[in-house]
Design an enzyme around this catalytic site. Structure first.
Site, short mmCIF file in Angstrom:
data_model
loop_
_atom_site.label_atom_id
_atom_site.label_comp_id
_atom_site.label_asym_id
_atom_site.label_seq_id
_atom_site.Cartn_x
_atom_site.Cartn_y
_atom_site.Cartn_z
N PRO A 2 0.72 -1.21 -0.06
CA PRO A 2 0.04 0.06 0.15
C PRO A 2 0.86 1.21 0.19
O PRO A 2 1.97 1.22 0.57
CB PRO A 2 -0.58 -0.12 1.36
CG PRO A 2 -0.78 -1.71 1.65
CD PRO A 2 0.56 -2.00 1.18
N GLU A 3 0.39 2.25 -0.58
CA GLU A 3 1.12 3.34 -0.77
C GLU A 3 0.54 4.62 0.17
O GLU A 3 -0.43 4.39 0.59
CB GLU A 3 1.50 3.83 -2.20
CG GLU A 3 2.06 2.87 -3.02
CD GLU A 3 2.52 3.13 -4.43
OE1 GLU A 3 2.26 4.40 -4.79
OE2 GLU A 3 2.81 2.30 -5.29
N LYS A 53 3.90 5.58 5.04
CA LYS A 53 3.60 4.06 4.98
C LYS A 53 3.35 3.57 6.41
O LYS A 53 2.88 2.32 6.57
CB LYS A 53 4.26 3.25 4.28
CG LYS A 53 4.44 3.75 2.57
CD LYS A 53 4.74 2.68 1.59
CE LYS A 53 5.22 3.42 0.20
NZ LYS A 53 6.12 2.56 -0.60
N ARG A 262 12.16 -2.58 -9.60
CA ARG A 262 10.66 -2.21 -9.51
C ARG A 262 10.09 -1.90 -11.09
O ARG A 262 10.93 -1.22 -11.78
CB ARG A 262 10.48 -1.28 -8.54
CG ARG A 262 11.12 -1.26 -7.25
CD ARG A 262 10.12 -2.45 -6.42
NE ARG A 262 8.87 -1.98 -6.41
CZ ARG A 262 8.64 -1.21 -5.05
NH1 ARG A 262 9.57 -0.47 -4.51
NH2 ARG A 262 7.13 -0.71 -5.19
#
Length: 274
Positions: A2-3, A53, A262
């Site tokens: 989650p960001e 986060k 990424r």
């Protein structure tokens, strides 16, 4: 993972049922923390805060729970005290008279004196929260010009939590596309206008994702695609996850690259490398 927008939305859900309420029962799923329950039970939650986060649950008597969802952590809020069946490991359970808040799977949890959180090894090194409503585009532009950030490629900078906490992989691709910048460019190479556009895009995209529950497309475009019958997953993003699909601005196929292990998506026409 989650960001920032997702963590902030989770915090809002928790705040609705925990802020201003007394914790009647608390359970830590990690053995090393079980003795902390007696220090928190019976005390009132005064605020739920996010820093990137990480999520902070602040109590009235000067203690706070630090938690980081990491890759697989997730919060669930339910009415009452009958817990749902789950294959996940329960790591933290906070209960008020009327609700239960459950953190599953995360293991980065600790209890701190609130005043000492500035010394937390993660919190001490991160930058401003990307979801902080007090953060303005000029603040972001100023950080882009700092010596420790100005020489970094944007692909690396926009995952660097010391630059802006809460930024992440999908936001990186979407922000750079909105700003029409190539991921190999560096802040020191940008014009004043490009820096201003990047700073504005940083806040526009992240806040739009928060407001919409994860959609970064402009609302009009998203609604148009919805009327065409596209499923939500195909009308969320401009470029992220859309490899080989046409760019919404120029129709050129979106490309994908692995940058820093990424995935990153971009339009080679709209975001040409100078």
């Amino acid at each position: 993972m989650p960001e920032g927008p997702e963590i902030r939305r989770a915090a809002d859900t928790l705040a609705d049922v925990l802020e201003g309420r007394t914790i009647t029962s608390i359970t830590f799923g990690l053995p090393r923390l079980r003795r902390e329950a007696s220090r928190l039970k019976g005390h009132k939650v005064v605020a739920i805060e996010t820093r990137g986060k990480a999520l902070l649950t602040h109590f009235e008597h000067g203690l706070s729970i630090y938690s980081h969802n990491q890759l697989y952590g997730v919060w669930k809020v339910i009415a009452g005290h009958t817990l749902p069946k789950s294959t996940r490991s329960m790591r933290l359970l906070l209960q008020t008279r009327d609700h239960s808040a459950i953190l599953y799977s995360a293991s980065d949890i600790s209890v701190w004196p609130t005043a000492e959180l500035v010394h937390h090894p993660f919190l001490a090194k991160i930058g401003p929260d990307i979801m902080d409503p007090c953060l303005g585009w000029r603040d972001v532009a100023d950080r882009l010009g700092l010596p420790q950030f100005a020489a970094k490629e944007l692909a690396a900078l926009y995952l660097d939590q010391a630059f802006l906490a809460g930024n992440g992989n999908y936001l990186r691709s979407e922000i750079l596309h909105d700003a029409r910048l190539h991921h190999r460019q560096r802040p020191r190479e940008l014009t004043r206008g490009e820096l201003g556009k990047l700073a504005r895009s940083t806040l526009t995209i992240s806040r739009r994702s928060y407001d919409s529950g994860g959609i970064t497309l402009a609302p009009r475009l998203s609604r148009s695609l919805q009327r065409q019958g596209l499923a939500r997953e195909w009308r969320r993003f401009y470029v992220f996850g859309r490899e080989d699909s046409p760019c919404y601005h120029c129709s050129h196929p979106i490309r994908r690259q692995e940058v820093g292990s990424r995935r990153l998506y971009f339009c080679p026409v709209c975001q040409g490398e100078h």
